[in-house]
Structure formats: structure tokens, C-alpha cells
Design an enzyme around this catalytic site. Structure first.
Site, PDB file in Angstrom:
ATOM      1  N   GLU A   1      47.927  33.615  44.330  1.00  0.00           N
ATOM      2  CA  GLU A   1      48.138  34.886  43.664  1.00  0.00           C
ATOM      3  C   GLU A   1      47.811  34.709  45.401  1.00  0.00           C
ATOM      4  O   GLU A   1      48.762  35.567  46.074  1.00  0.00           O
ATOM      5  CB  GLU A   1      47.382  35.348  43.223  1.00  0.00           C
ATOM      6  CG  GLU A   1      47.104  35.422  41.726  1.00  0.00           C
ATOM      7  CD  GLU A   1      46.497  36.097  41.252  1.00  0.00           C
ATOM      8  OE1 GLU A   1      46.767  37.231  40.576  1.00  0.00           O
ATOM      9  OE2 GLU A   1      45.020  35.606  40.228  1.00  0.00           O
TER      10      GLU A   1
ATOM     11  N   GLN B   1      52.827  26.319  39.293  1.00  0.00           N
ATOM     12  CA  GLN B   1      52.258  25.982  40.501  1.00  0.00           C
ATOM     13  C   GLN B   1      51.806  24.714  40.616  1.00  0.00           C
ATOM     14  O   GLN B   1      51.078  24.308  41.220  1.00  0.00           O
ATOM     15  CB  GLN B   1      50.654  27.066  40.082  1.00  0.00           C
ATOM     16  CG  GLN B   1      50.035  26.717  38.728  1.00  0.00           C
ATOM     17  CD  GLN B   1      50.251  26.390  37.402  1.00  0.00           C
ATOM     18  OE1 GLN B   1      51.183  26.321  37.596  1.00  0.00           O
ATOM     19  NE2 GLN B   1      49.764  27.253  37.155  1.00  0.00           N
TER      20      GLN B   1
END
Ligand code: FAD
Ligand code: FES
Ligand code: FES
Lengths: 156, 306, 788
Positions: free
Chosen positions: C745, C495
Site C-alpha cells: 500500500e 502483489q
């Protein structure tokens, strides 16, 4: 099980190794030569993380027997940069943000390099087609495709 | 090792390949002899893209894996304007796709091969391996059938030829006997004025195995009542690659119109006997045989009608 | 708190700048080390696991003698060896099954041998005698009194206070919302339109391209070292230490780069197996590496969901009431499922203001694979139905679905489903942005006569779902040349968190970005504590800790120099690695002072010394919720909100759906690194697309039918849309670093319903549960007599 003594060239270095019949090129690279840049994502030809260039063409190294590689020339991700200078696709994939977790990246770079070697000006479709065997779960592919396009345009 | 819970098969391949001995014979004769002497425990391979997967899965347990690549002339692609095309058994699919002769005279072969897996897998996978593997889903088999391919086999008794029309016996089963090695596949010069198409329906846009594959090759033929003949082959809808002869007959006999094409498509659907599997249901497959046969024949027909 | 204060000062140039990832070069040259790349020398042993072939059975006996006798085998272990329970919220499993197996793949015994092949052979020699039991294969049935019990001892398990299992059932958690009076609304007939729907969402797998790997070593004194592909080194340390009954400080977890996690490498899954086996190998390290096939059926899956929605609105399209019932297929054990059930409950209104809500969210044990967290933590599954239902309600009342969402979506100060107030939110802007970017309301002609086009929109919200007191910590150490070593315990799983953290540390300290190095790999022995790399919480929580640590270091430096220069610290600043005075206009380079300090005047000694800043962060304000009503003061730390819209084309002859383009807008508070944020939005979208069109774990009698990439397809380069237009909306979070909140997410939460709604717009039919495969869409069209 039989062992085979083979000589092969990996990233310009000549290697002499004894390999069992059932060893794959992927296992040879990772476990014997400690070239761990090439990844094992499935061992079944499906994910492309193990892609290397064998005698000029990209292959899934998990689908090649090491014993078959006597006399072969292999290039792995570790062999893409020369004297600290990155290959153009290595540069552009960084710039375009095409790397996230990086596990697919070695295979992607090899596939991209092989594509640009055979096609200096690939279309978007050709880029996608050339990468279809390299699964990436993180990036959504678009930045990788941009990187390959950009590397092609830099070369020309 | 495959394991079962009651009736249900559990897919549990090993991390690596099982033990075997890798054999690289020096000649075709030696290879055939070795394979025949070790019938049931030796297997030839080309790209190995089917062999290694099946061995890792535990379905195949041969003791000897015999590399038959590159023996006498198996590495060549040759074209002769009178006799046609020869593709050596070890020629990988990417080489086939890139071959100028293939592109010019047999583009269908390249089109079909291009739908197999991924570029890097096609560096290993071969046309002959795809045929000898005899999966009903084999993407290139239909093209080889409608182009009237013949396998050249080297066995313990020497060379022989096998036409594809009688080559397949069941899923993964062919007429090959222990010691048999396919050395090449040859194709005659295709019919004048022909056009052909392979339509593969997979789950992904590209790269998946076929849920259904339809190959069509059409050409003008004065001997046919309709003035045309269309050869068809269907993938993934029967235990073996399927030629829907009834559909072919309809297209040869009735003037080709939208209605005739529909009727032929219906006949192709009726001929198929697919199964349910993880890729698709039998019902959907049958429906797609109809729609994609119609699509493929229509596209071919638009190119050959004059 | 960091940023209330910081928000009032000027945001440093480095914040909001798309600096390149600091791990990129290592990752493109093959130098980056993942767990499987670590070298352990010839002493390394290899583990394989004997697994249950049955979904539900009693273990009658296990015979390991043949396996033990095989040359090269160094240890064989079974459940007998490890009596302790393990679990994150509810301790419901043993490391190896002891008396009962509960899913196909449940570990029964483990082997360590000198090679993987020998270990595999030994596994085949282990004989297990089972008595097969009736399995539970559906969560709704599982919740009923007729279902056989998967965990007869449920009432005896240890559980955290906010999870409420029901003894004597398969329900491992029941979360309720009773807000207002939904029944009253239905009975009074106030609603001008009401729709009721049922949705199913199948199990899917995370499919990181790196399979799980763990290497464990237990030395003679009993201290344990675990190297693993881990999102949660500290949680693994804690949980495994507790199970084994050892001190957390005797359990060390080292976590190199992770080749994709998406939740599957959070908590403890296969890592405990490696540790347990290594306890019997006399100090030799043991490596367990899952095959791709095991990766599909033995590690956490995204749980299945059966969801009922009932929604009503007035004649102006204002939502009046919702009544929702969720049956989560929690699988055999419930590492995270119980908390997803809770999260789905307190988010069950979706990102809408609804005065009357009644929700029952059940986590149900079944004999399916173990439910774990997956990117979105229940929200993609819940939104899949909810956002289709919203479309249907909009249609029923005759309002454009985008307009309907504008009317009802959460705004700042809206009253939430748990009774508290929404914080500042940019959701209305997100909706506006995607409507504009997708040219909502304009129908483009299809690319071929046998195709049809459509557009769909969906919104989302999601809070970090975690214990109320999940904490972060960080340290900032300055080196001789004033480069900075930043210690964090959160994990780089792709990420880009190391990059964002380095940026924040550099910005808060006042040094160039490329002076900062992150101390990696994360090693629980040296790295500062971090709860877990989950919940999209790092930018916010660990970011706050990092900023605090950097500001602590900065304060130390400034106080030192102020003393040396006899100036007011208020007049000093650190800019580009130099301490400067705005008053005296003096300056001094950091590298001259951060390790050796400064001389006092007249050679009278020294002051200062090595500079190490420390910082922590833990939210202190999350309250409990009433177990009967789900109402409370503050259920969560915050919600990230957003919207997606897509344009699709459907082939009327095959049913194949192509996503042509997508737009996404999320309110991230403040994008620390905009390109990294957009990368999350793109990658998340394609993962969402993949679950919408291709993915499901096909479980037949508990046995997975498609455990390989050939049979379980994920999106490839050919399936990504031509364009994903990512739009960043920034309405600052009051306690986020410079206002930042998470995005990792959220980017896949609204994708399934956005695509479903677009398919409906194109063909006027809803194809049923995802994945919307060509087959499903075609057969739905056939039923509706519109297929060609
Ligand atoms: C990830 C993946 C994806 C795939 N996708 C596709 C796809 O999309 N479409 C498709 O059609 N296939 C697909 N395949 C299957 C496979 O790649 C093809 O069937 C390929 O053409 C096989 O060629 P090969 O040379 O590798 O065959 P091999 O594996 O070498 O051999 C296949 C079979 O033929 C026999 N054989 C090989 N050579 C000879 C010979 N000379 N004489 C006699 N018998 C011989 C072998 O004994 C074996 O039974 C896929 C495979 C993998 C691993
Ligand atoms: S590891 Fe070779 S293709 Fe996946
Ligand atoms: S970057 Fe993670 S798989 Fe591609």
C-alpha cells in the site's frame, strides 16, 4: 429474437455455433466456447481486457456481435502459445515482471502481438499508443512497455 | 434502463446488450428499404462502437440492428489526382490511418482519426460512423469539414450527396432520414500549399474524449485580403461541430500576425457555447478554445507562410 | 519469534533473490482462473439487484409480485428475509435494506433467474415506494448537530471495543490524540512560524480491472459455499456466517485468483447478496457479477476527507506542535471507515517527531457510497494535505522542504504521536536517496517555452491497521518426490504473495524454489486461517507463519535423519533438497524419506512418516490506547516508511500536468523478492499519480455522475512517467521474516502531495484539491494571473 448459425475459426479450431442476435463475440468466447482467458472488464469498449485478434486485427470483443463473425478467424490469448512454446511477448512479459493480478494480461498480450505483427520495431511512443486501450491498474505499465520492446528486439 | 431520482439521471446499463434482431441485408437497396419500412425501430451500424454502447445504456431501443458494412463499394479507399479521395463507409479508422494516399494527401484525416479511443476500437470504428453519430465531440468531424467532405447517401429514392456544412442538426441529430445509408465520404483535392492541424485536449495524454478539439486548415489564397484562408472547426464546444466563421473571416481579412491570430482565437472563443459536463466546465472550454485555436493556427501559419 | 534468531544466521541465498512469479505462466496463457471463469453448468442462476435511486429515503413498500411471476425467475428476496446485521467493526447494515435506504445503489431486493437478461427484467418489475428524506452530503455538516441522522439507531449497534461511536449523532467513531500541550504551544508564541490549512480529498474508486463476482450455493442442509473475487475469504466466512446465524464451519469460501483488489474486495460487500439470494434457490448456484457501472457506485469507495492542519516550528525548523482535525466521509455504512479514522488518528503527525499533538479524527455517516479500505487505508488521503502543509511550513520558515523533512523525519527511537518509541527505521536514508536520485535543487529547462518544470518531495509512514490480534497460519507438506505443497490462507491479488511465500518456505526448509507449490485456490475448508489479505501484512505476518511451518517440517526431517544416523541434529542441515551432515559428510535426498520415513537398522521396523509442518503467527504485543489521549504503549505492530520525489512539467496554456519521472525509496526491512518489491513501488506510484491527476467520483446530490471508464479516467499507458526509479532501503524489522515488512500500500501514499508540491514548485500556485486536472491547474493559474 433471432438466432444465427455461424461457423468461425478460433485458435485454429473450427467451431459451429448458434448465437442470438444480441450476443457479443466476448460472450460467445467465454460462455459458449469456454475460452475464459479473454476477460470482461467493462463490456463497453473501454478497458481492453476483452481484446482478441479478429481477421488479423485486434478488436474489443465486447464491441463485436457474434453474428457478425460468420467465417471469421479469431485468435485469443489461449491461441498465442504453440505446442507449449510461448509467444515472445508472453515470455518477455514474465521476465520483465509485467504481470501482477493478470486480469489485463490477456488483452495486453493480444494488443502487443498485434502491434508487433504490424510494426516490427515500435518506438516507446508507439508501444504506449498501441496499449492505450488496455487499462492496467496494477503494474504502472512500465514493465509491460519494457516487455514489448524486448520482444521486438528479440524478433529482429 | 435509465432510471431517475428526481431530476438526476442515474446511469445503470444492463450487463449485456438488450434484445434485438441482427439483420444483414444483401444489397444497399434492400438495406434502405428495410430501414425505411421499419422507421423508428431499425438502425444501421458500421463499427457499432456507438450503437452498442448506447443500446447497452438503454438510450437506444431499436428492434432491428442492421449491418450495412461492406455493401457495394463501401469497403474501398480510392484516390484520384483530379477528383480527390473517396473513403468507403465501412473502411475502419485503422485502415484509413494506414492508407498511403491518406498519409500523403490528407494527413489531417489520419491525425484526427488517430486520436479516437484506442487502436483496437479503431479496428471497428469508422469515419462515417463518427460523422453520422453527430456527437459534438466527434474527433474526425472537424477534419472532414475543413477538408470539405461530402457524404454520399443511399436512400429509398436512390443516391444523393450531403455536404457536411449542413449535415448536423443537433447533438446526435443529422439530416439523415429513415432508409438513408451513408456509403462513402469524398474529399476534393485539398488547396495547394495547405497545412492542417488537429489539437485535442483530453484528460489523459491520449485516449480520452475531447474536452475541446480544434481543427485548423490554412492555405495561401490570393483572393483573400490577407493572402491566406484558414478553415476552422471546433469540437465539444457547441451542440454541433462548430465552424467559427467570424474567426475565419478575421484570418482572411487582416494581415496574419500574432495579434490577428489572437483576435481570431478570441472570436472562436466568443462563438462557442459549451456546457459543463464531467470532462470540463464551460468556462474552461471557452478559454481552451482560445488558447488551442491560437496554437493550432500558429502552427499552421508557420507552415504555410512564405 | 522467527527472525531475531534468523537475523543472526546467514540469510539464505533465496531471500533477496528475484525469482520469477509462480503464477505468471498461467496468467499469460489464459489458464489462470478468476471467479467469473469458473464453470457451474446449466443449473447456474444469475442474480441482479434492485437498488435505491435515492441517497436517503424510507422504504414504504416493496411489490415483488410482478417480478416473481416472470417466467424464468427462480427467487426474489428483500430485506424482510434477512433480519441480521453485518459489519466488520460496527454492525450497521443489513444484507438488503429493510426500512431505509442510505445511498444511491443501496440494495433493496435481489432476483435470481435462469439468465442475466431475465433477472434484469425482473428487477425492473419490482416496485418500491419511497418517502424521500433529506440526505447528508458533506461530512463536516454531517458531524454537526444540525444534520439529519443517517443511523438513528446507532447506539444500538454492536461494536468492537476500540471504536467509539457517538449516540445521537452521525459520528461513527471519534479518535483523539492529546500528546503534550498543543494549545500551550500556540498560546506561548514559541513558534517562529505557524501555518493553518484546509484540504479536501474526493472519493475515488479502486477500479480493479476485474469487477466483483460472487457465486453462492446453499445446499439442502443449509451449508453455504461461496466462490468469489475475494481478498478476505476467512473474514467473509466469519461475517456472513454470523449474520446468517450458521456455524463458520458450514460456510465455505473458495477464492480463486483475484483480478486486482486494492481493498475493494476486502471484508464483505456484494458477496452477502449472492449468498442471501442463494438461500432461496433450492441448491442451485447463483452468480452475481457487477457491471462496470455498478462497480463504480455500489462497492466500497475510498472515503472523502476534509482535513484541517495547523503546524508550527521553531526558528531552526523543528516541529513543535500540530493540531489536526479530520472529517472522514464514511458514507452510508462503515465497513472499514471507523478503523481508518482511528489509523489516521494514531498516524496524524505524519512521519515526523512532534512533541505536542492534538488530533480529532471523526468518521461521519453521510448518504454517499459506502467507505471501504483502499490501498493505503486513509494514509494517502491524510498525507495529501499533511505533506503539502509541511512544504508550506518549510517555506514560511525559509528552509528548503527536503532539508526541513530531514530535520524532522522520524528516526530510530523517536517518540511517536502515541507516546511510544519508533522502532529501527530507514526513513532518513529514504529521504536521502530520493533527494539524490531526483537531483534535488537542480532545475532543468522545460521542453517548450510555454511549459514550466518543478520538483516535489513527500514522505510517508503507515502501519498495518488491523485488530491487535490478527493472525496467520500455514502448513508445509512434503510430497513423494520432495516437492512441497504450501498451504496459506492469504490471497494472491497480484502483489506476488504466493511467490514470496514459496520463496520463504523453500529458504526455510532448504529446497529449491521451484519445488514449492502453493495450494490454491484458497479454500476456507482446506486452507489454513488467515485474517485478511489487507494492510500490507502478508509478507510479514503470513511470512512468519510460513517460515514457522517450514522450520517445523525441517525439524521433523532433521530429527528423523539424526536418529537414523545417530548424529546430533545440530550437525545436520537441509541444502538443495538433501539432508547433509557437516560432521559425517553423509547425505540423503529428501525424496527418499519425507513420505515413507526410514527403515530402522537391521530390518527392525520403520521410523518417521509423512512430513507436515505447521506454523502460526499472531502479534501479541499491541496494546490499547487511552480513549481520551490516544496514548499507549504500542499502538501498532510496526510502520513502513518511505519517500517519493517527482519532476513535473506544467503547460501554461492548458494547465495539463505531465509527470516526467519519479523516484521512490521505501524501507521494506528486507526485500524477499526485490523485483516484486519494485513492481509494487512502480504500480503504486502510477495508481497514486492517477488519483493525483485524474480521479474523483463526481457525486451530485449523492448520485454518481461518472460511473464508467469513459467518464472516470484512470492512468493509461500514455500517462505513466518515462521512468520510475525504485530504491529499496533495508533496515530490518525485529519480528519480520529475515527482517521483512510490507510495501504494497505504501507505494501510493505520498504520491498526491509529491505531485502537488512539484506543481507548486513549477508554477508557485496550489491548484486546490486533487485531482489536479488541467482545468483546475489552469484556472488556479488564471486566478494568480500567470496563465497564458
Ligand atoms: C470506449 C470508446 C471510446 C471512444 N472514444 C472516442 C473518441 O476518442 N473520439 C470520438 O470521436 N469517438 C469516440 N468514440 C465513439 C465512436 O467510437 C466513434 O464515434 C466511431 O467513429 C463510431 O463509428 P462506428 O462505425 O462504430 O459507428 P456506429 O456505432 O456503427 O454508428 C454510429 C451512428 O451512426 C449511424 N450510422 C452508422 N453507419 C451509418 C451509415 N452507413 N449510414 C447512416 N448512418 C450510419 C448509426 O446508426 C449510429 O447512429 C468512442 C467509443 C467508445 C466505445
Ligand atoms: S470488456 Fe471489452 S473493452 Fe472492457
Ligand atoms: S496486472 Fe492487474 S490489471 Fe494489469
Amino acid at each position: 429474437m433471432a438466432f444465427h448459425r455461424i461457423t468461425l475459426t478460433v485458435n485454429g479450431e473450427i467451431e459451429l455455433v448458434d448465437v442470438p442476435s444480441n450476443m457479443t463475440l466476448l460472450q460467445l468466447l467465454r460462455d459458449k466456447l469456454v475460452l475464459t482467458g479473454t476477460k470482461n472488464g467493462c463490456a463497453a469498449g473501454e478497458c481492453g481486457a476483452c481484446t482478441v485478434i479478429l481477421d488479423g486485427e485486434p478488436v474489443n470483443s465486447c464491441m463485436v456481435l457474434a453474428a457478425e463473425c460468420d467465417g471469421a478467424q479469431v485468435i485469443t490469448v489461449e491461441g498465442l502459445a504453440h505446442d507449449g512454446t510461448l509467444d515472445p511477448v508472453q515470455e518477455t512479459i514474465i521476465e520483465q515482471g509485467g504481470v501482477q493480478c493478470g486480469f489485463c494480461t490477456p488483452g495486453i498480450l493480444i494488443s502487443a502481438r498485434a502491434l508487433l505483427d504490424r510494426n516490427v520495431d515500435p518506438s516507446d511512443y508507439e508501444i504506449r499508443d498501441a496499449l492505450v486501450g488496455n487499462l492496467c491498474r496494477c503494474t504502472g505499465y512500465l514493465r509491460i512497455i519494457d516487455a514489448v520492446r524486448e520482444a521486438a528486439s528479440r524478433a529482429s | 434502463m435509465p432510471e431517475t431520482a428526481g431530476q438526476t439521471f442515474i446511469h445503470t446499463p444492463t450487463p449485456g446488450l438488450p434484445e434485438f434482431d441482427y439483420i444483414k441485408p444483401a444489397s444497399l437497396t434492400a438495406a434502405s428499404q428495410f430501414l425505411a419500412e421499419h422507421a423508428g425501430e431499425a438502425r444501421p451500424f458500421m463499427g457499432g462502437t456507438d450503437v452498442f454502447v448506447r443500446m447497452r445504456d438503454g438510450f437506444w431501443t431499436e428492434k432491428y440492428i442492421v449491418n450495412v458494412k461492406g455493401l457495394d463499394g463501401m469497403n474501398d479507399v480510392t484516390f484520384d489526382p483530379t477528383t480527390g479521395l473517396t473513403i468507403g463507409a465501412s473502411v475502419n479508422m485503422n485502415r484509413l490511418i494506414a492508407s498511403l494516399e491518406v498519409k500523403e494527401h490528407y494527413p489531417l484525416l489520419a491525425e484526427a482519426a488517430h486520436t479516437v479511443a484506442s487502436y483496437q476500437l479503431r479496428t471497428r470504428a469508422t469515419l462515417v460512423g463518427n460523422i453520422c453519430n453527430a456527437s459534438p465531440a466527434g474527433d474526425t468531424i472537424g477534419a472532414c469539414m475543413v477538408l470539405d467532405g461530402t457524404l454520399h447517401i443511399h436512400g429509398v429514392d436512390g443516391m444523393r450527396k450531403e455536404p457536411l456544412s449542413t449535415f448536423f442538426v443537433g447533438p446526435g441529430q443529422t439530416v439523415l432520414k429513415p432508409g438513408d445509408i451513408a456509403t462513402a465520404i469524398t474529399f476534393p483535392i485539398p488547396p495547394a500549399g495547405y497545412a492542417a492541424k488537429y489539437i485535442k485536449l483530453g484528460r489523459n495524454a491520449i485516449g480520452d474524449l475531447a474536452i475541446v478539439g480544434v481543427t485548423a486548415l490554412g492555405f495561401p489564397d490570393r483572393g483573400a485580403p490577407s493572402g491566406y484562408r484558414v478553415r476552422l472547426a471546433l469540437a465539444s464546444v457547441a451542440p454541433i461541430p462548430l465552424v467559427p466563421t467570424q474567426a475565419e473571416a478575421i484570418l482572411a481579412e487582416k494581415p496574419i500576425t500574432e495579434a490577428t491570430i489572437n483576435e481570431a482565437a478570441q472570436a472562436a472563443m466568443d462563438a462557442s457555447t459549451p456546457i459543463d459536463d464531467v470532462r470540463g466546465s464551460a468556462r474552461y472550454r471557452k478559454l481552451m478554445v482560445k488558447n488551442l485555436t491560437r496554437r493550432a493556427v500558429t502552427q499552421v501559419w508557420e507552415q504555410i507562410r512564405e | 519469534m522467527v527472525s531475531k534468531e534468523m537475523a543472526s544466521v546467514k540469510i539464505p541465498d533465496l531471500i533477496g533473490k528475484s525469482v520469477p512469479r509462480l503464477d505468471a505462466r498461467d496468467k499469460v496463457t489464459g489458464a489462470a482462473r478468476f471467479a467469473d471463469d469458473l464453470q457451474f453448468g446449466p443449473g447456474l442462476l444469475y442474480a441482479r439487484i434492485k437498488r435505491s435511486p435515492f441517497p436517503h429515503a424510507i422504504i414504504k413498500s416493496i411489490d415483488i409480485s410482478k417480478a416473481q411471476a416472470l417466467p424464468g425467475v427462480k427467487a426474489v428476496v428483500t430485506g424482510k428475509d434477512f433480519p441480521g446485521f453485518i459489519g466488520l467493526y460496527l454492525l450497521d447494515r443489513h444484507i438488503f435494506c429493510r426500512d431505509r435506504v442510505r445511498y444511491v445503489g443501496d440494495p433493496v431486493a435481489g432476483v435470481a433467474a435462469v439468465s442475466e437478461e431475465i433477472a434484469e427484467k425482473a428487477v425492473e418489475l419490482i416496485q418500491v415506494d419511497y418517502e424521500v428524506l433529506e440526505p447528508v452530503l458533506d461530512p463536516e455538516f454531517g458531524a454537526s448537530p444540525d444534520a439529519p441522522l443517517v443511523h438513528p439507531d446507532l447506539s444500538e449497534y454492536e461494536v468492537v471495543p476500540f471504536i467509539l461511536p457517538r449516540a445521537g449523532t452521525n459520528i461513527s467513531n471519534h479518535f483523539k490524540i492529546r500528546k503534550g500541550d498543543a494549545d500551550g504551544v500556540w498560546n506561548s508564541g514559541q513558534c517562529a512560524a505557524v501555518v493553518e490549512r484546509k484540504y479536501r480529498v474526493p472519493h475515488v474508486q479502486h477500479v480493479p480491472i476485474e469487477p466483483h463476482v460472487a457465486i453462492a450455493q446453499v445446499n439442502e442442509g443449509g451449508t453455504v459455499t461461496l466462490w468469489g473475487s475475494s481478498q478476505s475469504p476467512f473474514a467473509q466466512r466469519n461475517l456472513i456466517a454470523k449474520t446468517l446465524g450458521i456455524s463458520q464451519s458450514d460456510m465455505r469460501v473458495i477464492a480463486p485468483y483475484v483480478g486486482g483488489g486494492f481493498g475493494s474486495k476486502a471484508g464483505v460487500s456484494m458477496e452477502a447478496l449472492a449468498v442471501a439470494i442463494a438461500m432461496k434457490t433450492k441448491g442451485r448456484p447463483v452468480k452475481l457479477r457487477l457491471t462496470r457501472e455498478e462497480e463504480f457506485y455500489t462497492v466500497f469507495v475510498r472515503q472523502g476527507l476534509v482535513a484541517y492542519f495547523k503546524m508550527g516550528c521553531d526558528e531552526n525548523g523543528r516541529l513543535l506542535a500540530m493540531e489536526n482535525k479530520f472529517y472522514w466521509d464514511g458514507g452510508a455504512y462503515t465497513e472499514y471507515g471507523v478503523n481508518m479514522t482511528r489509523a489516521a488518528g494514531y498516524s496524524s503527525s505524519g512521519p515526523y517527531e512532534v512533541p505536542h499533538v492534538k488530533t480529532d479524527s471523526y468518521c461521519v455517516y453521510t448518504n454517499h457510497p459506502v467507505s471501504g479500505p483502499m490501498r493505503g487505508f486513509g494514509m494517502p488521503e491524510m498525507h495529501a494535505g499533511l505533506e503539502q502543509c509541511i512544504d508550506d511550513l518549510a517555506e514560511a520558515i525559509g528552509i528548503d522542504p527536503a532539508e526541513f523533512r530531514k530535520i524532522n523525519c522520524l528516526k530510530t527511537d523517536s517518540i511517536l504521536v502515541t507516546g511510544s518509541k519508533m522502532h529501527a527505521t530507514g526513513l532518513p536514508q529514504c529521504v536521502q536517496e530520493v533527494i539524490r536520485a531526483i537531483d534535488w535543487g537542480r532545475k532543468e529547462p522545460p521542453s517548450a517555452p510555454h511549459k514550466r518544470r518543478g520538483k516535489g518531495i513527500a514522505l510517508m509512514w503507515k502501519a498495518p491497521a488491523m485488530p491487535p490480534n490478527a493472525g496467520s497460519s500455514a502448513w508445509v507438506e512434503l510430497n513423494e518426490d520432495a516437492t512441497v505443497t504450501l498451504g496459506v490462507g492469504g490471497q494472491e491479488i497480484g502483489q506476488g504473495t504466493f511467490t514470496a511465500m514459496a520463496q520463504m518456505a523453500a529458504a526455510a526448509l532448504g529446497v529449491p524454489y521451484d519445488w514449492v507449490r502453493v495450494a490454491a485456490p484458497v479454500d476456507t475448508q482446506y486452507s489454513p486461517y488467515e485474517w485478511q489479505t489487507v494492510a500490507s501484512r502478508l509478507t510479514w505476518s503470513m511470512g512468519n507463519a510460513v517460515v514457522n511451518a517450514a522450520r517445523d517440517a525441517r525439524r521433523q526431517v532433521i530429527e528423523l535423519v539424526a536418529e537414523a544416523w545417530d548424529e546430533d541434529p545440530e550437525d545436520l542441515d537441509i541444502v538443495a533438497g538433501e539432508v547433509i551432515s557437516y560432521k559425517s559428510e553423509e547425505s540423503i535426498s529428501l525424496k527418499d524419506i519425507v513420505v515413507y520415513g526410514l527403515p530402522k537398522p537391521n530390518d527392525s521396523g520403520w521410523m518417521g512418516g509423512p512430513v507436515v509442518g505447521r506454523g502460526t503467527f499472531m502479534p501479541t504485543y499491541v496494546t490499547g490506547l487511552d480513549p481520551e489521549t490516544g496514548q499507549g504503549e504500542r499502538a501498532v505492530v510496526h510502520y513502513t516508511t518511505g519517500a517519493q520525489a517527482v519532476e513535473v512539467e506544467v503547460d501554461m496554456q492548458t494547465g495539463a500536468v505531465e509527470v516526467l519521472r519519479a523516484v521512490a525509496a521505501f524501507d521494506v526491512g528486507k526485500a524477499i523478492n526485490p523485483e516484486l518489491v519494485k513492481s509494487q513501488m512502480e504500480g503504486g506510484f502510477v495508481q497514486g499519480l492517477s488519483t493525483a491527476l485524474f480521479e474523483s467520483l463526481q457525486l451530485k446530490d449523492g448520485v454518481l455522475q461518472n460511473p464508467s471508464f469513459v467518464d472516470y479516467r484512470i492512468a493509461t499507458s500514455s500517462d505513466a512517467p518515462a521512468d520510475i526509479h525504485a530504491i529499496i532501503v533495508e533496515v530490518p524489522q525485529d519480528d519480520g521474516p529475515w527482517g521483512a515488512r510490507g510495501i504494497g500500500e505504501h507505494s501510493m501514499v505520498p504520491t498526491i502531495p509529491a505531485i502537488a508540491n512539484a506543481i507548486y514548485d513549477a508554477i508557485g500556485v496550489r491548484p486546490g484539491p486533487p485531482p489536479f486536472t488541467a482545468e483546475k491547474v489552469y484556472l488556479a493559474m488564471l486566478d494568480a494571473a500567470i496563465a497564458e
